[in-house]
Enzyme design. Structure first.
Site, PDB file in Angstrom:
ATOM      1  N   PRO A  65      27.676  33.730  41.587  1.00 14.49           N
ATOM      2  CA  PRO A  65      28.202  35.070  40.795  1.00 14.49           C
ATOM      3  C   PRO A  65      29.390  35.791  40.799  1.00 14.49           C
ATOM      4  O   PRO A  65      30.054  36.634  40.204  1.00 14.49           O
ATOM      5  CB  PRO A  65      27.094  36.180  41.384  1.00 14.49           C
ATOM      6  CG  PRO A  65      26.335  35.476  42.390  1.00 14.49           C
ATOM      7  CD  PRO A  65      26.683  34.163  42.456  1.00 14.49           C
ATOM      8  N   GLU A  66      30.106  35.067  41.894  1.00 17.25           N
ATOM      9  CA  GLU A  66      31.601  35.584  42.242  1.00 17.25           C
ATOM     10  C   GLU A  66      32.499  35.403  41.137  1.00 17.25           C
ATOM     11  O   GLU A  66      32.666  34.381  40.509  1.00 17.25           O
ATOM     12  CB  GLU A  66      32.190  35.018  43.567  1.00 17.25           C
ATOM     13  CG  GLU A  66      31.285  35.506  44.727  1.00 17.25           C
ATOM     14  CD  GLU A  66      30.736  36.738  45.108  1.00 17.25           C
ATOM     15  OE1 GLU A  66      31.338  37.704  44.550  1.00 17.25           O
ATOM     16  OE2 GLU A  66      29.863  36.895  46.005  1.00 17.25           O
ATOM     17  N   GLY A  67      33.277  36.299  40.969  1.00 15.77           N
ATOM     18  CA  GLY A  67      34.534  36.432  39.781  1.00 15.77           C
ATOM     19  C   GLY A  67      35.605  35.789  40.080  1.00 15.77           C
ATOM     20  O   GLY A  67      35.802  35.163  41.365  1.00 15.77           O
ATOM     21  N   PHE A  68      36.694  35.504  39.186  1.00 20.22           N
ATOM     22  CA  PHE A  68      37.606  34.746  39.269  1.00 20.22           C
ATOM     23  C   PHE A  68      38.642  35.221  40.627  1.00 20.22           C
ATOM     24  O   PHE A  68      39.220  34.523  40.988  1.00 20.22           O
ATOM     25  CB  PHE A  68      38.398  35.044  37.852  1.00 20.22           C
ATOM     26  CG  PHE A  68      39.701  34.490  37.522  1.00 20.22           C
ATOM     27  CD1 PHE A  68      39.601  32.881  37.748  1.00 20.22           C
ATOM     28  CD2 PHE A  68      40.868  34.857  37.395  1.00 20.22           C
ATOM     29  CE1 PHE A  68      40.767  32.042  37.543  1.00 20.22           C
ATOM     30  CE2 PHE A  68      42.048  33.988  37.010  1.00 20.22           C
ATOM     31  CZ  PHE A  68      41.933  32.905  37.193  1.00 20.22           C
ATOM     32  N   ASN A  69      38.861  36.560  40.599  1.00 20.27           N
ATOM     33  CA  ASN A  69      39.778  36.870  41.618  1.00 20.27           C
ATOM     34  C   ASN A  69      39.397  36.882  42.909  1.00 20.27           C
ATOM     35  O   ASN A  69      40.121  36.830  43.867  1.00 20.27           O
ATOM     36  CB  ASN A  69      40.313  38.311  41.204  1.00 20.27           C
ATOM     37  CG  ASN A  69      41.121  38.300  40.027  1.00 20.27           C
ATOM     38  OD1 ASN A  69      42.407  37.831  40.084  1.00 20.27           O
ATOM     39  ND2 ASN A  69      40.876  38.636  38.939  1.00 20.27           N
ATOM     40  N   HIS A 305      44.069  49.171  34.840  1.00 19.61           N
ATOM     41  CA  HIS A 305      42.863  48.314  35.023  1.00 19.61           C
ATOM     42  C   HIS A 305      41.647  49.229  35.356  1.00 19.61           C
ATOM     43  O   HIS A 305      41.309  49.834  36.285  1.00 19.61           O
ATOM     44  CB  HIS A 305      42.927  47.118  36.125  1.00 19.61           C
ATOM     45  CG  HIS A 305      41.589  46.313  36.234  1.00 19.61           C
ATOM     46  ND1 HIS A 305      40.962  46.121  37.518  1.00 19.61           N
ATOM     47  CD2 HIS A 305      41.192  45.793  35.366  1.00 19.61           C
ATOM     48  CE1 HIS A 305      40.124  45.583  37.182  1.00 19.61           C
ATOM     49  NE2 HIS A 305      39.875  45.410  36.014  1.00 19.61           N
ATOM     50  N   ARG A 307      37.690  48.899  35.581  1.00 23.46           N
ATOM     51  CA  ARG A 307      36.876  47.984  35.568  1.00 23.46           C
ATOM     52  C   ARG A 307      35.487  48.581  35.226  1.00 23.46           C
ATOM     53  O   ARG A 307      35.131  49.866  35.793  1.00 23.46           O
ATOM     54  CB  ARG A 307      36.859  47.217  37.027  1.00 23.46           C
ATOM     55  CG  ARG A 307      35.835  46.301  37.251  1.00 23.46           C
ATOM     56  CD  ARG A 307      35.969  44.952  36.704  1.00 23.46           C
ATOM     57  NE  ARG A 307      35.460  44.046  37.841  1.00 23.46           N
ATOM     58  CZ  ARG A 307      34.018  43.669  37.424  1.00 23.46           C
ATOM     59  NH1 ARG A 307      33.435  44.116  36.346  1.00 23.46           N
ATOM     60  NH2 ARG A 307      33.406  42.715  38.257  1.00 23.46           N
ATOM     61  N   THR A 401      38.804  43.149  43.120  1.00 25.89           N
ATOM     62  CA  THR A 401      39.720  42.224  43.460  1.00 25.89           C
ATOM     63  C   THR A 401      40.710  41.953  42.273  1.00 25.89           C
ATOM     64  O   THR A 401      41.792  41.567  42.566  1.00 25.89           O
ATOM     65  CB  THR A 401      39.015  40.749  44.225  1.00 25.89           C
ATOM     66  OG1 THR A 401      38.242  40.563  43.180  1.00 25.89           O
ATOM     67  CG2 THR A 401      38.427  41.122  45.306  1.00 25.89           C
TER      68      THR A 401
HETATM   69  C1  GFB Z   1      30.729  43.561  41.800  1.00 30.92           C
HETATM   70  C2  GFB Z   1      31.634  42.416  42.049  1.00 30.92           C
HETATM   71  O1  GFB Z   1      32.684  42.390  41.290  1.00 30.92           O
HETATM   72  C3  GFB Z   1      33.772  41.437  41.581  1.00 30.92           C
HETATM   73  O2  GFB Z   1      34.778  41.868  40.675  1.00 30.92           O
HETATM   74  P1  GFB Z   1      36.075  42.191  40.699  1.00 30.92           P
HETATM   75  O3  GFB Z   1      36.516  42.132  42.084  1.00 30.92           O
HETATM   76  O4  GFB Z   1      36.396  43.418  40.001  1.00 30.92           O
HETATM   77  O5  GFB Z   1      37.165  41.230  40.125  1.00 30.92           O
HETATM   78  P2  GFB Z   1      36.864  39.476  39.928  1.00 30.92           P
HETATM   79  O6  GFB Z   1      36.574  38.769  40.903  1.00 30.92           O
HETATM   80  O7  GFB Z   1      37.959  38.971  38.997  1.00 30.92           O
HETATM   81  O8  GFB Z   1      35.837  39.546  38.690  1.00 30.92           O
HETATM   82  C4  GFB Z   1      35.713  40.278  37.570  1.00 30.92           C
HETATM   83  C5  GFB Z   1      35.973  39.377  36.156  1.00 30.92           C
HETATM   84  O9  GFB Z   1      35.630  40.332  35.066  1.00 30.92           O
HETATM   85  C6  GFB Z   1      36.533  40.142  33.983  1.00 30.92           C
HETATM   86  N1  GFB Z   1      37.602  41.442  33.961  1.00 30.92           N
HETATM   87  C7  GFB Z   1      37.360  42.213  34.897  1.00 30.92           C
HETATM   88  N2  GFB Z   1      38.482  43.396  34.223  1.00 30.92           N
HETATM   89  C8  GFB Z   1      38.973  42.706  33.407  1.00 30.92           C
HETATM   90  C9  GFB Z   1      40.270  43.004  32.520  1.00 30.92           C
HETATM   91  O10 GFB Z   1      40.659  44.136  32.637  1.00 30.92           O
HETATM   92  N3  GFB Z   1      40.776  42.129  31.704  1.00 30.92           N
HETATM   93  C10 GFB Z   1      39.994  40.958  31.536  1.00 30.92           C
HETATM   94  N4  GFB Z   1      40.661  40.212  30.693  1.00 30.92           N
HETATM   95  N5  GFB Z   1      38.961  40.473  32.393  1.00 30.92           N
HETATM   96  C11 GFB Z   1      38.454  41.487  33.063  1.00 30.92           C
HETATM   97  C12 GFB Z   1      37.517  39.078  34.604  1.00 30.92           C
HETATM   98  O11 GFB Z   1      36.623  37.655  33.920  1.00 30.92           O
HETATM   99  C13 GFB Z   1      37.283  38.977  36.039  1.00 30.92           C
HETATM  100  O12 GFB Z   1      37.532  37.839  36.712  1.00 30.92           O
HETATM  101  C14 GFB Z   1      33.120  40.223  41.284  1.00 30.92           C
HETATM  102  O13 GFB Z   1      34.272  39.202  41.797  1.00 30.92           O
HETATM  103  C15 GFB Z   1      31.818  39.879  42.120  1.00 30.92           C
HETATM  104  O14 GFB Z   1      31.470  38.787  41.655  1.00 30.92           O
HETATM  105  C16 GFB Z   1      31.042  41.039  41.901  1.00 30.92           C
HETATM  106  O15 GFB Z   1      30.405  41.001  40.287  1.00 30.92           O
END
Ligand code: GFB
Length: 442
Positions: A65-69, A305, A307, A401
C-alpha cells in the site's frame, strides 16, 4: 501541447534505452568497518557460498500500500546499505525495483506495471551515487529471473524488550501470512513487480529492528549467495536521516529529463516562469549543483500541494477542509502579491469541481489521455512536484512525503526556507506546527 509531449517522451525513451553503461562506476577501496548484530553463532545457510569477489545483487520491495514518495524514501535507505556493504569490500549492486501496481495510481485503462526507473529518474545520476541497475538488466546479467534468497523483514512480535530500544536482527518464524508460495518445482512464486517468471530459491523471515546497515553483516556472513532481496524494506530505518549520505542519495534522484522539460514548458506557458528570470537554473550533474540558500527567486505563482483521498478519510485533524484550504490560499496570494496559483492534488472529481468553484482561475497540470498513457500517474506526479518546486512560495500538506520531497527539491534549487517549509493547518487544529527545515549537507 499533446504533440510536443508525445515527441519529447519518445525522443527521451529512445535515447535512454540505448545506453549500455549500466555497470559499476569506479569505486575506491573502502576501509573495512566494524560489523555487529549478526545472527546467533552457529547459524548456517544451506545455500552455496559465492566466490569472494563476485558481484552481488541487492534487490528490495516495499509494503504494497505504500505510495511513490515513501518508496523514494526507502530507496535512500537501501542505497545507504549498499554503500556500507561496499565499504566492507563486497561488490554489491542495487537492483531498482520496477514501479507498478501502486494503490494511488488510479488512472484506469493504462498499463502501470513493470515500469523501469529510467522512465521517472535519470539513471546516470543515480549511478553517480551508488551502482544501480534496472531489474531487466539484472535478469540479463544473472542469467535468468531467479533470486537466490528473499528475506522478508518484520518487526519483533514482542515489540521492544523491557521498553528498551536496541538494534537487532534475528531469523524468526514468519508472523504475517507469507506472500510467497512454493510451485511444483519447489521454487517460490510471489508478486515480484509483476514479473510472473521470476522465482526465488529460498524465502526466510527475519525480524529486524534498527538502521538499514544493520543488515550488512547478515548479508556478508549469513546469506552469502549472489542475489538477496529484502522484502518489506521499509522496516529498516535511515542510517542517518538528513546527513551527508542521505543528501547525496537524495540529490542523485534527479527526475528524468523529459519530465523536467514538460514541467518547464508548462511553467513558461501558463505561469510566466523561466529559470533565467526566476534564478532556478539546474545543473545536469547533481554533484556540481550547489545553489546558495536564498538565491532562488521562483516563478510568480503560489504552489500548493493539497493531499486528499486517504488523508481525509481518516478525518485527520491536521488536514483542512476545502473551504479552509481556499481561505489560506487566498490569504497567501494577497500577502505575497501573487496572482496565480498552481494546485497539485489527488482530489477526486467531486472535490475538484468544488475547488474550481471557489478558485476559478487555479492552474493545474492536466494531461490528455494520450499524454497520460506515456507519462503514467508517476510521471504526472513528478511534473506536479517539479512545478511546485519552482514557485515563489509553496505550501504543502502535513506529513505527506509528497510534500516532503518538494521541500527537498526546493532546498536543492536554493530557495529561502521561509518560502518552502509551510503546511496547511486543520480547520480546528490548535497547535499547527510547521514542517522542519532540513539543510543540505554537502
Ligand atoms: C496515508 C499514507 O500516505 C502516504 O502518501 P504521501 O506520504 O502523501 O505521498 P506518496 O507516498 O507519494 O503517496 C501519495 C500518492 O498519491 C498521489 N498523489 C498525491 N498527491 C498528488 C498530487 O498532488 N498530484 C499527483 N499527480 N498525484 C498525487 C501520487 O500517486 C502519490 O504518489 C502513502 O505513501 C502511504 O502509503 C499512505 O497511503
Amino acid at each position: 501541447m499533446a504533440f510536443s509531449i508525445f515527441h519529447l517522451v519518445l525522443l527521451y525513451l529512445s535515447s535512454t534505452y540505448s545506453f549500455s553503461a549500466f555497470f559499476l562506476g569506479v569505486f575506491a577501496a573502502f576501509a573495512a568497518v566494524k560489523s555487529e548484530n549478526v545472527f546467533s553463532a552457529g547459524h548456517t545457510s544451506t545455500i552455496p557460498i559465492a566466490a569472494a569477489r563476485d558481484l552481488r545483487y541487492l534487490l528490495y520491495d516495499v509494503n504494497p500500500p505504500e505510495g511513490f514518495n515513501l518508496r523514494r524514501d526507502v530507496y535512500i535507505r537501501m542505497a545507504s546499505l549498499v554503500k556500507t556493504l561496499r565499504k566492507e569490500g563486497g561488490d554489491w549492486v542495487l537492483v531498482l525495483p520496477p514501479w507498478g501496481r501502486l494503490y494511488h495510481w488510479q488512472s484506469s485503462d493504462i498499463d502501470q506495471i513493470r515500469i523501469p526507473w529510467g522512465e521517472f529518474f535519470s539513471i546516470t545520476s543515480l549511478q553517480a551515487n551508488v551502482p544501480v541497475i534496472e531489474y531487466e538488466e539484472f535478469i540479463a546479467e544473472n542469467g535468468g529471473p531467479f533470486i537466490d534468497q528473499v528475506l522478508v523483514l518484520q518487526n519483533y512480535a514482542e515489540g521492544w524488550t523491557e521498553g528498551k530500544w536496541e538494534e537487532k536482527v534475528d531469523e524468526r518464524p514468519c508472523f504475517d501470512k507469507l506472500m510467497y508460495y512454493k510451485d511444483k518445482q519447489g521454487y517460490y512464486r510471489g508478486w515480484f513487480w509483476g514479473y510472473e517468471e521470476t522465482r526465488a530459491r529460498n524465502v526466510t523471515c527475519v525480524s529486524a529492528q534498527g538502521h538499514a546497515s544493520i543488515m550488512a553483516p547478515v548479508l556478508q556472513r549469513n546469506y552469502t549467495v549472489t542475489s538477496v532481496m529484502l522484502d518489506r524494506a521499509e522496516t529498516l530505518l535511515h542510517d542517518v536521516y538528513a546527513g551527508k549520505d542521505y543528501w547525496d542519495t537524495r540529490r542523485s534522484m534527479v527526475f528524468a529529463k523529459h519530465l523536467r522539460l514538460i514541467g518547464d514548458e508548462f511553467r513558461a506557458k501558463y505561469l510566466n516562469s523561466t529559470d533565467d528570470r526566476d534564478l532556478t537554473t539546474y545543473r545536469e550533474d547533481w554533484t556540481r549543483m550547489r545553489a546558495k540558500p536564498g538565491s532562488a527567486k521562483g516563478g510568480p505563482y503560489l504552489a500548493v500541494h493539497l493531499r486528499r483521498k486517504d488523508f481525509i478519510w481518516g478525518h485527520r485533524e491536521d488536514v483542512p477542509s476545502l473551504k479552509g484550504a481556499v481561505k489560506t490560499i487566498s490569504n497567501l496570494m494577497k500577502k505575497h502579491k501573487l496572482e496565480k496559483v498552481f494546485i497539485a492534488t489527488d482530489a477526486d472529481g467531486e472535490e475538484l469541481k468544488e475547488l474550481k468553484g471557489m478558485l476559478p482561475h487555479m492552474v493545474r497540470f492536466e494531461p490528455s489521455q494520450e499524454d497520460l498513457e506515456l507519462l503514467k500517474d508517476g510521471g504526472v506526479a513528478i511534473i506536479d512536484q517539479w512545478i511546485c518546486s519552482h514557485a515563489r512560495f509553496f505550501i504543502g500538506t502535513s506529513v505527506s512525503t509528497f510534500s516532503f520531497r518538494i521541500h527537498e527539491e526546493r532546498e536543492i534549487l536554493g530557495f529561502d526556507p521561509k518560502t518552502t517549509y509551510n503546511r496547511f493547518c486543520g480547520d480546528a487544529e490548535k497547535e499547527c506546527e510547521q514542517p522542519t527545515h532540513w539543510k543540505i549537507v554537502y
